[in-house]
Scaffold this motif. Structure first.
Motif, short mmCIF file in Angstrom:
data_model
loop_
_atom_site.label_atom_id
_atom_site.label_comp_id
_atom_site.label_asym_id
_atom_site.label_seq_id
_atom_site.Cartn_x
_atom_site.Cartn_y
_atom_site.Cartn_z
N ASP A 60 0.83 -1.21 0.00
CA ASP A 60 0.00 0.00 0.00
C ASP A 60 0.86 1.25 0.00
O ASP A 60 0.64 2.19 -0.77
CB ASP A 60 -0.91 0.02 1.24
CG ASP A 60 -2.08 -0.92 1.07
OD1 ASP A 60 -2.29 -1.41 -0.07
OD2 ASP A 60 -2.77 -1.19 2.07
N LYS A 61 1.86 1.27 0.90
CA LYS A 61 2.75 2.43 0.99
C LYS A 61 3.51 2.62 -0.31
O LYS A 61 3.68 3.74 -0.80
CB LYS A 61 3.75 2.24 2.13
CG LYS A 61 3.18 2.41 3.51
CD LYS A 61 4.31 2.31 4.52
CE LYS A 61 3.78 2.18 5.93
NZ LYS A 61 4.85 1.75 6.86
N LYS A 63 2.69 1.72 -3.29
CA LYS A 63 1.78 2.15 -4.36
C LYS A 63 1.71 3.69 -4.42
O LYS A 63 1.62 4.28 -5.50
CB LYS A 63 0.39 1.57 -4.06
CG LYS A 63 -0.66 1.85 -5.10
CD LYS A 63 -0.53 0.85 -6.23
CE LYS A 63 -1.52 1.17 -7.34
NZ LYS A 63 -1.09 0.56 -8.60
N LYS A 64 1.75 4.33 -3.26
CA LYS A 64 1.57 5.79 -3.19
C LYS A 64 2.84 6.58 -3.50
O LYS A 64 2.78 7.78 -3.71
CB LYS A 64 1.08 6.18 -1.79
CG LYS A 64 -0.32 5.67 -1.48
CD LYS A 64 -0.86 6.31 -0.20
CE LYS A 64 -2.18 5.72 0.21
NZ LYS A 64 -2.07 4.76 1.36
#
Length: 585
Positions: A60-61, A63-64
């Motif tokens: 998730d991290k 991806k950003k």
RNA sequence: GGUGGCGUAGUUCAGUUGGUUAGAAUAUCGGCCUGUCACGCCGAGGGUCGCGAGUUCGAGUCUCGUCGUCACCGCCA
């Protein structure tokens, strides 16, 4: 502690250990099941690897993450399965176990890469981003190293680094001053120093003996690629010395810098008089990386019914080696080039010394082959060379020929950036005549000592008096200049007189200096180098902007902070200032 | 103060003699992809053609003005 290592230092020997790195995201390469992130700081780039299977939270991290995010990553160093020879850290990578975004980034307006896609305007507006790029940062690292080497050299020679004030007094001579209003002294102004000139002389009177300072100076004049309104000088002064001592000391400093910074050994600097520089190079800052000296053909070409030459005060020429095959088009282009208002020639005459020994000239109906041969001989031209002649008023033609010489040197690739040819230009005139105001001005500054043997000329022919003044010129760039100073209050007073100062004016402007000279002033001399120019020369750059962290543009504006700018009315009131703008026509 | 160059997508640029819906690369966003390192492939969004007048049936293109920027001359003891 944000990091255990920098992004430039991990090697194979570190494999297996857990490390933490922090830096900027240079680039992300997503390959589906795995992702590579190049992490950058000023020391280098280290590759981070993320495996999709590792953890959902990490994914998730990841991806950003975007370009220029500041992150902190922890993981083990491991050997790469496919290495990259182009990176010092290319044998290893970090297998990331933990990732923290320290600071996200908006999409930058240009790419932060060695070859940026951004133009000058946008990079100046976002200078703090431009400074992240290697080539720009390296220029400033070079500047720092040079400043360090200069301090170390001068400290070893017993120079004392002394600061001088920045809020000083406006003087009428020289460049326009930047002024600063004084709140506590109504209606009065400080000026920012154009150089610490009088202070360093007073330090000599004070017995400091050897002074230097790497110091900001300010001149409110129009800008150029090599001129900023605030610039940095290596400012020096020495007592109980003659011109020769100053030249030797600073030739030593210059050689030391070439050796220490570029590992270049330069030969002893030749000396050239100002008069010779003007006659042979049409410039007081000759580029001696190549010859192509100006030849005076006035006596050779006159008297052949060619009125352009016959009516001219001076006819001069340069010889461009191997250019006899220049086409009509090339010659026309050069002719147009010298006719531009900036150069100011009326026209150009050429003489091709053909390979077969014949001559071809634009004026050969006025001159026989024998006459043209004399031109060639006078220029030292051989078969295959091209001679270019300009005619007109002497001083302006020398100037034009000097500019043409540089243009030809550029076209012929004779100005190699990695060749360094320093020289001293000496024996500058003490004064120069100004037509507009019909008076003499000090060519260097009013504290420059005339040559003792020329002092008698002060009364009879002041324009002919030479000064103990000198410039250091490297590759056609004026790197620095200085002079032996007047240390006698009588002579100084006579100089002010020559420059048209009344006794009262001289007393008001420079009374403190003349008073100081009454209390035992030692003979002294000094010099100042343009530090920005020196760094840009070492970096092989044409603009000093590139070696200044936050430079100003052509109009003296800082486009990043948008200055200068108006100030608030209450600030104006406090300073007793009223702004009255001129009507635009 | 003067001379000249440039100004078109976030960015760098192309844009024919003045003529249909202004293009490319790159960046950005979305999708696919386990050894990339300028990753690759597929797709999408993105434009007051610096601004204002003028000429014209029609202006990114021509003219004038203006603003911004760069180089140079004057200026910079």
């Amino acid at each position: 502690m944000y990091r255990t290592h920098t992004c430039g230092e991990l090697r194979l020997e570190h494999q297996g250990i857990e490390v933490t790195l922090a830096g900027w995201v240079q680039r992300k390469r997503e390959l589906g099941g795995m992702t590579f992130v190049d992490l950058r700081d000023r020391y280098g780039i280290t590759q981070l690897v993320f495996d999709e299977k590792a953890s959902a939270e990490l994914n998730d991290k990841l991806k950003k993450l975007g370009r220029e995010f500041v992150i902190q990553a922890t993981g083990h160093v491991r050997e790469r399965s496919s290495k990259n020879d182009h990176l010092p850290t290319g044998d290893i990578e970090m297998d990331v176990a933990d990732l923290k975004v320290l600071s996200p980034s908006a999409v930058p307006p240009f790419t932060i890469e060695d070859e940026s896609d951004g133009g000058d305007d946008i990079r100046m507006k976002y200078r703090y981003l431009d400074l992240r790029r290697n080539p720009v940062r390296e220029n400033l690292v070079l500047r720092s190293k040079m400043a360090h080497a200069i301090r170390s050299y001068l400290n070893d020679q017993e120079f004392i680094e002394t600061e001088t004030p920045v809020l000083i007094k406006s003087t009428p001579e020289g460049a326009r001053d930047f002024v600063v209003p004084s709140r506590m002294n109504e209606g009065q102004f400080y000026a920012l120093p154009q150089s610490p000139q009088v202070f360093k002389q007073l330090l000599m009177v004070a017995g400091f003996d050897r002074y230097y300072q790497i110091v900001k100076c300010f001149r409110d004049e129009d800008l150029r690629a090599d001129r900023q309104p605030e610039f940095t000088q290596i400012d020096c002064e020495m007592a109980f010395v003659e011109q020769e001592d100053v030249l030797n000391t600073f030739e030593g400093l210059t050689k030391h810098l070439f050796k220490a910074i570029k590992n270049v050994d330069v030969a002893d600097f030749p000396r050239m008089s100002y008069a010779d520089a003007m006659i042979n190079y049409g410039s007081d800052k000759p580029d001696i990386r190549f010859d192509m000296l100006i030849k005076d053909l006035t006596d050779v070409v006159k008297g052949h019914q060619f009125s352009v030459f016959d009516d001219a005060e001076f006819i001069g020429a340069i010889c461009a080696e191997g250019c006899a095959d220049y086409t009509r088009k090339q010659l026309d282009a050069l002719t147009n080039w010298v006719k531009r208002p900036q150069i100011g020639a009326k026209g150009m005459v050429y003489l091709k010394c053909n390979a077969d020994g014949t001559f071809k000239s634009s004026v050969d109906k006025f001159y026989s082959e024998d006459e043209l041969q004399k031109w060639a001989s006078a220029c030292g031209a051989k078969a295959g060379d091209l001679i270019l002649l300009l005619s007109g008023e002497k001083a302006s033609m020398l100037d034009a020929l000097g500019a043409l010489r540089l243009e030809m040197g550029k076209q012929l690739g004779l100005m190699d950036k990695n060749t360094f040819k320093p020289l001293w230009v000496v024996d500058f005139p003490l004064l120069e005549w100004d037509e507009e105001t019909q008076r003499h001005y000090a060519m260097h500054h009013p504290f420059t000592a005339p040559k003792p043997e020329d002092i008698a000329l002060l009364d009879t022919a002041p324009g002919k008096v030479r000064a103990n003044a000198y410039d250091l010129v490297i590759n056609g760039v004026e790197i620095g200049g200085g002079s032996v100073r007047i240390y006698d209050s009588e002579l100084q007073s006579r100089m002010f007189d020559l420059l048209g100062f009344t006794k009262e004016e001289a007393q008001a402007q420079f009374g403190f200096l003349m008073s100081a000279f009454k209390y035992g002033a030692p003979p002294h001399a000094g010099i100042a180098f343009g530090f920005d120019r020196l760094v840009s020369l070492f970096a092989g750059l044409d603009s000093i902007r590139d070696v200044i962290a936050f430079p100003k543009n052509n109009a003296g504006r800082d486009v990043m902070i948008d200055s200068p700018s108006p100030i608030a009315q209450n600030q104006l009131d406090e300073l007793n200032l009223k702004v009255v703008l001129k009507e635009k026509k």
